[in-house]
Scaffold this active site. Sequence first.
Site, PDB file in Angstrom:
ATOM      1  N   GLN A  40      -5.582  -3.236  10.700  1.00 43.83           N
ATOM      2  CA  GLN A  40      -4.442  -2.661  11.419  1.00 43.83           C
ATOM      3  C   GLN A  40      -4.810  -1.378  12.139  1.00 43.83           C
ATOM      4  O   GLN A  40      -3.949  -0.539  12.414  1.00 43.83           O
ATOM      5  CB  GLN A  40      -3.290  -2.396  10.455  1.00 43.83           C
ATOM      6  CG  GLN A  40      -2.705  -3.666   9.872  1.00 43.83           C
ATOM      7  CD  GLN A  40      -1.477  -3.359   9.033  1.00 43.83           C
ATOM      8  OE1 GLN A  40      -0.426  -2.986   9.544  1.00 43.83           O
ATOM      9  NE2 GLN A  40      -1.616  -3.496   7.733  1.00 43.83           N
TER      10      GLN A  40
ATOM     11  N   LYS B  17       0.835  -1.209   0.000  1.00 40.21           N
ATOM     12  CA  LYS B  17       0.000   0.000   0.000  1.00 40.21           C
ATOM     13  C   LYS B  17       0.866   1.253   0.000  1.00 40.21           C
ATOM     14  O   LYS B  17       0.646   2.182  -0.769  1.00 40.21           O
ATOM     15  CB  LYS B  17      -0.925   0.021   1.236  1.00 40.21           C
ATOM     16  CG  LYS B  17      -1.943  -1.088   1.260  1.00 40.21           C
ATOM     17  CD  LYS B  17      -2.834  -1.012   2.475  1.00 40.21           C
ATOM     18  CE  LYS B  17      -2.071  -1.157   3.789  1.00 40.21           C
ATOM     19  NZ  LYS B  17      -1.410  -2.452   3.962  1.00 40.21           N
ATOM     20  N   THR B  18       1.865   1.263   0.892  1.00 33.29           N
ATOM     21  CA  THR B  18       2.736   2.431   0.971  1.00 33.29           C
ATOM     22  C   THR B  18       3.536   2.578  -0.319  1.00 33.29           C
ATOM     23  O   THR B  18       3.728   3.677  -0.826  1.00 33.29           O
ATOM     24  CB  THR B  18       3.656   2.301   2.196  1.00 33.29           C
ATOM     25  OG1 THR B  18       2.831   2.169   3.367  1.00 33.29           O
ATOM     26  CG2 THR B  18       4.546   3.516   2.359  1.00 33.29           C
TER      27      THR B  18
ATOM     28  N   ASP C   7      -1.758   7.940   3.835  1.00 31.24           N
ATOM     29  CA  ASP C   7      -1.392   6.569   4.210  1.00 31.24           C
ATOM     30  C   ASP C   7      -2.039   6.238   5.565  1.00 31.24           C
ATOM     31  O   ASP C   7      -2.394   7.143   6.318  1.00 31.24           O
ATOM     32  CB  ASP C   7       0.149   6.454   4.315  1.00 31.24           C
ATOM     33  CG  ASP C   7       0.632   4.999   4.219  1.00 31.24           C
ATOM     34  OD1 ASP C   7      -0.210   4.088   4.089  1.00 31.24           O
ATOM     35  OD2 ASP C   7       1.859   4.779   4.272  1.00 31.24           O
ATOM     36  N   GLU C   8      -2.184   4.965   5.870  1.00 28.99           N
ATOM     37  CA  GLU C   8      -2.682   4.514   7.182  1.00 28.99           C
ATOM     38  C   GLU C   8      -4.036   5.151   7.515  1.00 28.99           C
ATOM     39  O   GLU C   8      -4.265   5.617   8.633  1.00 28.99           O
ATOM     40  CB  GLU C   8      -1.676   4.862   8.294  1.00 28.99           C
ATOM     41  CG  GLU C   8      -0.263   4.341   8.046  1.00 28.99           C
ATOM     42  CD  GLU C   8      -0.064   2.905   8.495  1.00 28.99           C
ATOM     43  OE1 GLU C   8      -1.023   2.290   9.004  1.00 28.99           O
ATOM     44  OE2 GLU C   8       1.053   2.392   8.308  1.00 28.99           O
TER      45      GLU C   8
ATOM     46  N   ARG D 149       5.175  -7.516  10.775  1.00 27.66           N
ATOM     47  CA  ARG D 149       6.395  -6.710  10.552  1.00 27.66           C
ATOM     48  C   ARG D 149       7.544  -7.568  10.051  1.00 27.66           C
ATOM     49  O   ARG D 149       8.556  -7.066   9.584  1.00 27.66           O
ATOM     50  CB  ARG D 149       6.844  -6.005  11.858  1.00 27.66           C
ATOM     51  CG  ARG D 149       5.877  -5.012  12.496  1.00 27.66           C
ATOM     52  CD  ARG D 149       5.362  -3.983  11.541  1.00 27.66           C
ATOM     53  NE  ARG D 149       4.057  -4.370  11.028  1.00 27.66           N
ATOM     54  CZ  ARG D 149       3.542  -3.893   9.894  1.00 27.66           C
ATOM     55  NH1 ARG D 149       4.207  -3.051   9.157  1.00 27.66           N
ATOM     56  NH2 ARG D 149       2.354  -4.281   9.481  1.00 27.66           N
TER      57      ARG D 149
HETATM   58  P1  ATP Z   1       1.742  -2.175   5.953  1.00 32.42           P
HETATM   59  O1  ATP Z   1       0.321  -2.632   5.934  1.00 32.42           O
HETATM   60  O2  ATP Z   1       2.540  -2.915   6.957  1.00 32.42           O
HETATM   61  O3  ATP Z   1       1.865  -0.697   6.020  1.00 32.42           O
HETATM   62  P2  ATP Z   1       2.097  -1.992   3.111  1.00 32.42           P
HETATM   63  O4  ATP Z   1       0.871  -2.607   2.506  1.00 32.42           O
HETATM   64  O5  ATP Z   1       2.181  -0.544   3.151  1.00 32.42           O
HETATM   65  O6  ATP Z   1       2.356  -2.640   4.547  1.00 32.42           O
HETATM   66  P3  ATP Z   1       4.663  -1.872   1.849  1.00 32.42           P
HETATM   67  O7  ATP Z   1       5.426  -1.485   3.046  1.00 32.42           O
HETATM   68  O8  ATP Z   1       4.355  -0.852   0.822  1.00 32.42           O
HETATM   69  O9  ATP Z   1       3.316  -2.611   2.284  1.00 32.42           O
HETATM   70  O10 ATP Z   1       5.353  -3.088   1.115  1.00 32.42           O
HETATM   71  C1  ATP Z   1       5.875  -4.206   1.849  1.00 32.42           C
HETATM   72  C2  ATP Z   1       7.165  -4.708   1.200  1.00 32.42           C
HETATM   73  O11 ATP Z   1       6.885  -5.324  -0.050  1.00 32.42           O
HETATM   74  C3  ATP Z   1       8.129  -3.589   0.905  1.00 32.42           C
HETATM   75  O12 ATP Z   1       9.444  -4.040   1.123  1.00 32.42           O
HETATM   76  C4  ATP Z   1       7.880  -3.321  -0.570  1.00 32.42           C
HETATM   77  O13 ATP Z   1       8.997  -2.725  -1.195  1.00 32.42           O
HETATM   78  C5  ATP Z   1       7.599  -4.693  -1.095  1.00 32.42           C
HETATM   79  N1  ATP Z   1       6.715  -4.675  -2.304  1.00 32.42           N
HETATM   80  C6  ATP Z   1       5.471  -4.218  -2.367  1.00 32.42           C
HETATM   81  N2  ATP Z   1       4.952  -4.357  -3.613  1.00 32.42           N
HETATM   82  C7  ATP Z   1       5.913  -4.934  -4.358  1.00 32.42           C
HETATM   83  C8  ATP Z   1       6.009  -5.358  -5.731  1.00 32.42           C
HETATM   84  N3  ATP Z   1       4.995  -5.191  -6.589  1.00 32.42           N
HETATM   85  N4  ATP Z   1       7.152  -5.910  -6.122  1.00 32.42           N
HETATM   86  C9  ATP Z   1       8.190  -6.080  -5.264  1.00 32.42           C
HETATM   87  N5  ATP Z   1       8.167  -5.725  -3.978  1.00 32.42           N
HETATM   88  C10 ATP Z   1       7.045  -5.156  -3.509  1.00 32.42           C
HETATM   89 MG    MG Z   2       2.336   0.807   4.763  1.00 28.96          MG
END
Ligand code: ATP
Ligand code: MG
Length: 655
Positions: free
Chosen positions: A257, A33-34, A225-226, A614
């Site tokens: 979350q 997402k981030t 975000d969040e 995490r």
């Molecule tokens: P959270 O819910 O914990 O905030 P999130 O959904 O924001 O998590 P991110 O932190 O954006 O997830 O991504 C998690 C990990 O996966 C990061 O290391 C990110 O770089 C990697 N990632 C996400 N999407 C891809 C992709 N399409 N290809 C490769 N790596 C990815």
């Molecule tokens: Mg995130």
Amino acid sequence: MHDYAAELNAEQYAAVTTTAAQSLVIAGAGSGKTRTLTYRVAWLLEHGVAPWRILLLTFTNKAAREMLERVTQLTGADAGQLWSGTFHSIANRLLRRHAERLGYMPGFTIFDSDDQKALMKSLVKQFAGKMTKADRFPKPELLLSLHSLAVNTATDWHRVLSNEYAYLEQHEDIIEKIYNEYTARKKALNVMDFDDLLTNLLRLLEEHADIRGDLQSRFCHVLVDEYQDTNTPQDRIVQLLAGGPGSCLMAVGDDAQSIYSWRGADVEHILRFRETYPQAEVYRITTNYRSLPPILELSNAAIAQNENQIPKDLQAARSGSHFKPVVIPAPDNRTEAAWVARRIDALMGDGIPGKDIAVLYRAHFHSMDVQMELTRAHIPFRITSGLRFFEQAHVKDVIAFLRLLCNPRDEIAFRRIAGTFPRVGDATAGRIWAQWLAAYEKWAAAHPDTVILSEPHSKVFAEPAVKVAPAVRPHWNGFLALMDSLHPDGHSLLPAELVRQVITYLNPYFTHTYDNFDERSEDLAQITRNLGTEENLEEFLASVALLSEVDSPTTPDDDTVTLSTIHQAKGLEWKIVFIIFLGEGQFPHKRVIESGSTADIEEETRLFYVAVTRAQDQLYLSFPRYNGRSYDAQFSPPSRFLTTLPQELIQLWSD
Ligand code: ATP
Ligand code: MG
């Protein structure tokens, strides 16, 4: 142009390139997402959106910085002109320009929780000073959290009182007086606390159509975000800022979350997004990129226990490991901590850098034993829970001088300074303050267009304006001389230089007051190192006040292990994660179990979900059977979060 399709999956790509005016990405932990939000910013810049027309709201200022660094890497564009940071820091930036419209004077300063407590304490003394212990008048901290909860849920505090603190209703009248005075005093001192930053921005947008219109046409893209942890004022601010005819809004989050309801966050804001924005596009991501399959399976199982959630069974993008999460029962907390330290030592011996390792816990005090054991093992660590860096006494001492320089009406800063004079107690400090304020108001009335920085303090506040006892006189003069030297010829020095001069001035006081001054002077040196380039004093002070625990200015090196509360670890990831104190009664907390409230238990479950998600490669879950070693040691069985997991998902190790 960057090849977006190659670095994003189809769902992420669709969100990044959307043309919808409002969009929501709702997806589980680690699904990117981030990352989606970061690429969205890059995409917008590459499609001709000016950086200053983008507003990016994040959970920490550090998260915003990291996202912008990535954007710069992706696009080569200078993302520095983007508006980004936490709601509080954006509110601060906007209020710096417009607070006068709300009746504030220029140069307002920001109260942190310590300052709030000092003011509230003096009001409790004033209005409830005659109460005895038997009257059970609430402590300043409790009054502040009640007040804050009311503000952040946009609820009348009387309602919060009768819902959550019914036993305080007998004191309602006095509490009312105290709250009214609290608000009035902050205004008179020209200060805002954290909650004021939000509510004042909201008021500014609601009541001043011209400013609202300007901001709506400026920010054509608002990204958040969040979103699951926004509170009501924040949700309203987003609606207003992104409410212009050409505005676009993108929010991302995960209802599973949402872990800040105790601070007023309301998951309904994300769940009802489509009601607020009926035209919104909703994007879901079903792949997890963070964790190896055994960790992801455990995470999915952990959150499946909650009834109230949007189900999201995530598939792992990574593969290759069969290392199941490890459960370690320890006889007591010391043994648990020693085990964690030994394991970390072994992992680091295998070449895993400390920065890839984190120890997470529900409450800050859970980290004490681990701190001791890591110290004993010579493993460097940093702690992102506990006192904010800038809330430590010696740091606050220094900052108080700069605050007063900026805002001579800042009583709390003044009293803190007066407290550093020998033989000056609370009462004397109060008397000097009253004279100071009177002298200042008189001077300000006679010089309406001048700021205090252009006048020597030793002239404005000299005898007879401020009379102090002969014993205090030399210190008072020394203080005025210092204040004068801080703004030679009306041009203030760089903040870093100001800090250096104040430190030199305070040195004798520090060495007398703090027994571990060597360590503390390291902290002080760190301030000048980290914030040394900031040029504007007001901005410097605001950034100091707005630094959160996670934003602590000490930059960890590769060898540093992270110790953090789970709340502060939101959005972050590490290769190796330890979660400690997983005993029933510790996590979930005893109070929650006793309350019997499903909503509260579900929030604890979400907290556990945040913790386990995490981890990228290895996850260790430990608990002490006994907490404490003496006769009053408490026994606790393993947490329900461990016992209800399908046992084939874990491996049991003995310590
Ligand atoms: P959270 O819910 O914990 O905030 P999130 O959904 O924001 O998590 P991110 O932190 O954006 O997830 O991504 C998690 C990990 O996966 C990061 O290391 C990110 O770089 C990697 N990632 C996400 N999407 C891809 C992709 N399409 N290809 C490769 N790596 C990815
Ligand atoms: Mg995130």
